[in-house]
Motif scaffolding. Structure first.
Motif, mmCIF file in Angstrom:
data_model
loop_
_atom_site.group_PDB
_atom_site.id
_atom_site.type_symbol
_atom_site.label_atom_id
_atom_site.label_comp_id
_atom_site.label_asym_id
_atom_site.label_seq_id
_atom_site.Cartn_x
_atom_site.Cartn_y
_atom_site.Cartn_z
ATOM 1 N N PHE A 62 1.805 -16.603 -14.261
ATOM 2 C CA PHE A 62 0.528 -16.041 -13.820
ATOM 3 C C PHE A 62 -0.094 -15.300 -15.110
ATOM 4 O O PHE A 62 0.287 -15.163 -15.825
ATOM 5 N N GLU A 66 -3.514 -10.175 -14.320
ATOM 6 C CA GLU A 66 -3.265 -9.925 -12.847
ATOM 7 C C GLU A 66 -2.267 -9.021 -12.637
ATOM 8 O O GLU A 66 -2.353 -8.379 -11.448
ATOM 9 N N TYR A 67 -1.587 -8.410 -13.451
ATOM 10 C CA TYR A 67 -0.527 -7.556 -13.344
ATOM 11 C C TYR A 67 0.238 -7.719 -12.049
ATOM 12 O O TYR A 67 0.469 -6.616 -11.417
ATOM 13 N N LYS A 68 0.489 -8.748 -11.778
ATOM 14 C CA LYS A 68 1.402 -8.854 -10.534
ATOM 15 C C LYS A 68 2.903 -8.603 -10.553
ATOM 16 O O LYS A 68 3.266 -8.390 -9.495
ATOM 17 N N ARG A 69 3.480 -8.082 -11.680
ATOM 18 C CA ARG A 69 4.645 -7.468 -12.038
ATOM 19 C C ARG A 69 4.613 -5.924 -11.572
ATOM 20 O O ARG A 69 5.629 -5.497 -11.151
ATOM 21 N N SER A 86 -1.715 -3.810 -6.249
ATOM 22 C CA SER A 86 -1.945 -4.894 -5.273
ATOM 23 C C SER A 86 -1.210 -4.434 -3.939
ATOM 24 O O SER A 86 -0.530 -5.392 -3.123
ATOM 25 N N LYS A 89 -1.922 -6.270 -0.468
ATOM 26 C CA LYS A 89 -1.184 -7.462 0.081
ATOM 27 C C LYS A 89 0.083 -7.023 1.188
ATOM 28 O O LYS A 89 0.512 -7.696 1.890
ATOM 29 N N TRP A 130 6.522 -5.093 -0.529
ATOM 30 C CA TRP A 130 5.867 -5.710 -1.622
ATOM 31 C C TRP A 130 6.905 -6.567 -2.238
ATOM 32 O O TRP A 130 6.418 -7.818 -2.709
ATOM 33 N N VAL A 134 6.750 -11.242 -3.474
ATOM 34 C CA VAL A 134 6.492 -11.911 -5.005
ATOM 35 C C VAL A 134 6.934 -13.292 -5.003
ATOM 36 O O VAL A 134 7.886 -14.095 -4.250
ATOM 37 N N GLU A 135 5.930 -13.814 -5.583
ATOM 38 C CA GLU A 135 5.962 -15.429 -5.937
ATOM 39 C C GLU A 135 7.051 -15.749 -6.897
ATOM 40 O O GLU A 135 6.841 -15.494 -8.170
#
Length: 136
Positions: A62, A66-69, A86, A89, A130, A134-135
């Motif tokens: 990613f 996007e700071y997905k971690r 996030s 979600k 959360w 996670v993807e």
């Protein structure tokens, strides 16, 4: 003279907390322990001038912007605020996550150690929910 080794992220977070005033330092350390004990793949660092907690496991690629971690970033300016970048979600039906920000962030305010004790289980549940999203 021995070469100075860089501090680990855990050492940096510990040092940061040790420099906070009481009782804030105790509350922040208790929050830290709740978060880190929720899952072994949660790591910590200092990000945006405060302790932050992130998922360290495998993820699909990613954009780093996007700071997905990042699970939680603390904001300690005049209050203790847990920012879930996030958090939107997560389907939080408890009402623990506050705010309705367009960028998807949600917040939890911690007012005291007693307040943290009453919210601890809810914080763990939000983190687990959360992590389930996670993807990988």
């Amino acid at each position: 003279m021995a070469k100075q080794l860089p501090q680990s992220n855990a050492e940096l977070v510990t040092g940061y907390i040790q420099n906070l005033d009481a009782p804030v330092a105790g509350i922040v350390e208790a929050i830290r322990q709740i978060i880190l004990s929720t899952d072994p793949e949660i790591g910590e660092e200092i990000k945006w001038n405060a302790p932050s907690f992130l998922y360290t496991g495998e993820m699909k690629p990613f954009n780093p912007k996007e700071y997905k971690r990042h699970i939680i970033v603390m904001n300690l300016h005049k209050r203790i605020l847990l920012v879930f970048p996030s958090g939107a979600k997560v389907n939080d039906t408890s009402g623990l996550l506050e705010g309705d920000y367009a960028d998807g962030r949600r917040l939890i305010y911690i007012k005291s150690m007693d307040d943290l004790k009453s919210k601890g289980a809810g914080i763990r549940k939000v983190i687990k929910d959360w992590l389930a999203l996670v993807e990988k």
